[in-house]
Write an enzyme that holds these catalytic residues in place. Sequence first.
Site, PDB file in Angstrom:
ATOM      1  N   ARG A   4       0.867  -1.185   0.000  1.00 64.62           N
ATOM      2  CA  ARG A   4       0.000   0.000   0.000  1.00 64.62           C
ATOM      3  C   ARG A   4       0.908   1.241   0.000  1.00 64.62           C
ATOM      4  NH1 ARG A   4      -3.233  -2.554   5.000  1.00 64.62           N
ATOM      5  NH2 ARG A   4      -4.586  -3.971   3.847  1.00 64.62           N
ATOM      6  N   ARG A  25     -10.508   3.599   6.009  1.00 66.02           N
ATOM      7  CA  ARG A  25      -9.051   3.457   5.870  1.00 66.02           C
ATOM      8  C   ARG A  25      -8.623   3.804   4.443  1.00 66.02           C
ATOM      9  NH1 ARG A  25      -6.299  -2.204   7.466  1.00 66.02           N
ATOM     10  NH2 ARG A  25      -7.035  -2.795   5.399  1.00 66.02           N
ATOM     11  N   ARG A  37     -13.060  -8.987   1.963  1.00 63.83           N
ATOM     12  CA  ARG A  37     -12.607  -8.998   3.353  1.00 63.83           C
ATOM     13  C   ARG A  37     -13.783  -9.111   4.333  1.00 63.83           C
ATOM     14  NH1 ARG A  37      -7.016  -6.749   3.928  1.00 63.83           N
ATOM     15  NH2 ARG A  37      -6.157  -7.213   1.898  1.00 63.83           N
TER      16      ARG A  37
HETATM   17  N1  LIG Z   1      -1.198 -16.585   8.238  1.00 64.07           N
HETATM   18  C1  LIG Z   1      -0.693 -15.364   8.117  1.00 64.07           C
HETATM   19  N2  LIG Z   1      -1.509 -14.317   8.017  1.00 64.07           N
HETATM   20  C2  LIG Z   1      -0.952 -13.094   7.921  1.00 64.07           C
HETATM   21  C3  LIG Z   1       0.444 -12.885   7.918  1.00 64.07           C
HETATM   22  N3  LIG Z   1       0.678 -11.569   7.808  1.00 64.07           N
HETATM   23  C4  LIG Z   1      -0.515 -10.963   7.771  1.00 64.07           C
HETATM   24  N4  LIG Z   1      -1.508 -11.876   7.831  1.00 64.07           N
HETATM   25  C5  LIG Z   1      -2.957 -11.673   7.839  1.00 64.07           C
HETATM   26  O1  LIG Z   1      -3.392 -11.389   6.535  1.00 64.07           O
HETATM   27  C6  LIG Z   1      -4.571 -10.610   6.602  1.00 64.07           C
HETATM   28  C7  LIG Z   1      -4.471  -9.472   5.615  1.00 64.07           C
HETATM   29  O2  LIG Z   1      -3.445  -8.601   6.006  1.00 64.07           O
HETATM   30  P1  LIG Z   1      -3.214  -7.226   5.237  1.00 64.07           P
HETATM   31  O3  LIG Z   1      -3.149  -7.492   3.777  1.00 64.07           O
HETATM   32  O4  LIG Z   1      -2.058  -6.520   5.859  1.00 64.07           O
HETATM   33  O5  LIG Z   1      -4.584  -6.446   5.442  1.00 64.07           O
HETATM   34  P2  LIG Z   1      -5.276  -5.869   6.761  1.00 64.07           P
HETATM   35  O6  LIG Z   1      -5.500  -6.948   7.737  1.00 64.07           O
HETATM   36  O7  LIG Z   1      -6.550  -5.338   6.205  1.00 64.07           O
HETATM   37  O8  LIG Z   1      -4.407  -4.786   7.292  1.00 64.07           O
HETATM   38  C8  LIG Z   1      -4.715 -10.174   8.052  1.00 64.07           C
HETATM   39  O9  LIG Z   1      -5.679 -11.026   8.657  1.00 64.07           O
HETATM   40  C9  LIG Z   1      -3.359 -10.468   8.645  1.00 64.07           C
HETATM   41  O10 LIG Z   1      -3.472 -10.782  10.014  1.00 64.07           O
HETATM   42  C10 LIG Z   1       1.268 -14.037   8.043  1.00 64.07           C
HETATM   43  O11 LIG Z   1       2.490 -13.979   8.063  1.00 64.07           O
HETATM   44  N5  LIG Z   1       0.651 -15.235   8.134  1.00 64.07           N
HETATM   45  N1  LIG Z   2     -11.505   1.347  17.957  1.00 61.29           N
HETATM   46  C1  LIG Z   2     -11.515   1.949  16.768  1.00 61.29           C
HETATM   47  N2  LIG Z   2     -12.488   2.825  16.464  1.00 61.29           N
HETATM   48  C2  LIG Z   2     -12.520   3.447  15.274  1.00 61.29           C
HETATM   49  N3  LIG Z   2     -11.618   3.251  14.296  1.00 61.29           N
HETATM   50  C3  LIG Z   2     -10.629   2.385  14.530  1.00 61.29           C
HETATM   51  C4  LIG Z   2     -10.509   1.673  15.769  1.00 61.29           C
HETATM   52  N4  LIG Z   2      -9.425   0.891  15.710  1.00 61.29           N
HETATM   53  C5  LIG Z   2      -8.879   1.080  14.497  1.00 61.29           C
HETATM   54  N5  LIG Z   2      -9.581   1.977  13.786  1.00 61.29           N
HETATM   55  C6  LIG Z   2      -9.348   2.430  12.403  1.00 61.29           C
HETATM   56  O1  LIG Z   2      -9.822   1.372  11.557  1.00 61.29           O
HETATM   57  C7  LIG Z   2      -8.997   1.247  10.414  1.00 61.29           C
HETATM   58  C8  LIG Z   2      -8.480  -0.190  10.343  1.00 61.29           C
HETATM   59  O2  LIG Z   2      -7.544  -0.394  11.381  1.00 61.29           O
HETATM   60  P1  LIG Z   2      -6.245  -1.271  11.152  1.00 61.29           P
HETATM   61  O3  LIG Z   2      -5.407  -1.123  12.368  1.00 61.29           O
HETATM   62  O4  LIG Z   2      -5.603  -0.922   9.849  1.00 61.29           O
HETATM   63  O5  LIG Z   2      -6.896  -2.714  11.055  1.00 61.29           O
HETATM   64  P2  LIG Z   2      -6.283  -4.147  10.713  1.00 61.29           P
HETATM   65  O6  LIG Z   2      -4.789  -4.054  10.909  1.00 61.29           O
HETATM   66  O7  LIG Z   2      -6.924  -5.074  11.692  1.00 61.29           O
HETATM   67  O8  LIG Z   2      -6.659  -4.427   9.306  1.00 61.29           O
HETATM   68  C9  LIG Z   2      -7.897   2.264  10.540  1.00 61.29           C
HETATM   69  O9  LIG Z   2      -8.215   3.380   9.745  1.00 61.29           O
HETATM   70  C10 LIG Z   2      -7.899   2.629  12.018  1.00 61.29           C
HETATM   71  O10 LIG Z   2      -7.475   3.953  12.239  1.00 61.29           O
END
Ligand SMILES: Nc1nc2c(ncn2[C@@H]2O[C@H](COP(=O)(O)OP(=O)(O)O)[C@@H](O)[C@H]2O)c(=O)[nH]1
Ligand SMILES: Nc1ncnc2c1ncn2[C@@H]1O[C@H](COP(=O)(O)OP(=O)(O)O)[C@@H](O)[C@H]1O
Length: 402
Positions: free
Chosen positions: A175, A268, A279
């Site tokens: 990203r 986000r 998702r």
């Molecule tokens: N099994 C596994 N899942 C992962 C790993 N790294 C990230 N994820 C999971 O992949 C999913 C997607 O992650 P990401 O693309 O960063 O999107 P986000 O969760 O929306 O921030 C999330 O549920 C993460 O917890 C990994 O090394 N192993």
């Molecule tokens: N408790 C909360 N209330 C409102 N917004 C939140 C909260 N926790 C996280 N966010 C927002 O939600 C979005 C997704 O959070 P993020 O940490 O990227 O989620 P994930 O890593 O689980 O995908 C971000 O824009 C973040 O700032």
Amino acid sequence: MGKAPAFIVDDLQNEYQNGFGFKHEDCEIAITIEDKKYLIGGSDDESAFSIGVRIFDKATGNWEIPTVLGTKPKPCKGHSAVSLNDGRILIIKKGFAPDDCIWFLEVDTEYVKKQKKGLGTEVVAWSKGVRGNVERPVVISGPSGVGKGTLISMLMKEFPSMFGFSVSHTTRAPRGMEKDGVHYHFTERSVMEKEIEDGKFLEFASVHGNLYGTSIEAVEVVADAGKRCILDIDVQGARSVRDSTLEAIFIFICPPSMEELGKRLRARGTEAEEQILKRLENAEAEMEQGKSSGIFDHICYNDKLEDCYENLKKLLGLDGTAVATQKLSPQGINLPVDHSVSRIDNKIIINCGAPELEKASKSLIVLDVSSLKGGAPGRTRGLDVYAVDSFSDGLNGINQLS
Ligand SMILES: Nc1nc2c(ncn2[C@@H]2O[C@H](COP(=O)(O)OP(=O)(O)O)[C@@H](O)[C@H]2O)c(=O)[nH]1
Ligand SMILES: Nc1ncnc2c1ncn2[C@@H]1O[C@H](COP(=O)(O)OP(=O)(O)O)[C@@H](O)[C@H]1O
């Protein structure tokens, strides 16, 4: 069954007492465990010895060349070996750097048994020994957009010297603000698949159409720095880690509602609508798994961010005692080139002195293996190492077996 290796079969007739092996530079070491003899060593070139492994099955009279897993030790000029009676053989490399001289060859641990079953071959696995312990790693899972990354960033910001992030590999595109090697190791699918095949990953899973995985190294480098490792992985990955040797604490983060989850993902602004819908669809199953699979030790609701963060800190024992629980970085082990090895129960006694120096104080180093943790395919931690005065500590009666 493998081909008989080229070495003097007479060696096999030599019984090494009590599972000990110690020989000089041009020999392999033989360790007997039940009806198997493990031949460890072998020469690659004139200056150094690779530590190869061959197995002689006394029951069948057959040779096996096992599949060797884990990160192998670098070649060395000789080594001692001691069977620990728990499916592991301790290998002490001679003349090597202090932080690279203690290794474990796992021949019948749970991990090795599982691999034998899966691969249908004889298997051994290497694991590097490391002094000291680190706090249990923390696995954080939850649906996309729930706030995992936000909570982890808050922890890392408040406790920078205490936590380290396990940088996963992924085949998804970065990203805007994401940096390679910091947020993820962004990888080609073919490269990642090859590394998975080579046993370099602790776990991996296909998530939202991309491959994600935690390399063994990603977790170990954090622990080597004396930090507590945080893993942000999906539920499938959490299940694999549960089944591994990594003794982690598992936390599942839930959104207050699916509507709120959708709002957060859209706010986000990092995914196209099609990805967001995927998702959200996956989130249903993840929530189900997270709540009912028994994988997770704790479930946290991320409604108000500050409340959830405080709750998370409490679960991690960070409610005011953070500085006191901080651990020192594990140190290397300073072993001399010339030494001999013996054993009393869970203590491996390394005699570091030349014979005329044996009476000198501090000539013995004790390797306490009573609290080992982890193991292949990662490092073996929990080694305790200390020098003793052989006379004042009453160890002068040790029977030198090597
Ligand atoms: N099994 C596994 N899942 C992962 C790993 N790294 C990230 N994820 C999971 O992949 C999913 C997607 O992650 P990401 O693309 O960063 O999107 P986000 O969760 O929306 O921030 C999330 O549920 C993460 O917890 C990994 O090394 N192993
Ligand atoms: N408790 C909360 N209330 C409102 N917004 C939140 C909260 N926790 C996280 N966010 C927002 O939600 C979005 C997704 O959070 P993020 O940490 O990227 O989620 P994930 O890593 O689980 O995908 C971000 O824009 C973040 O700032």
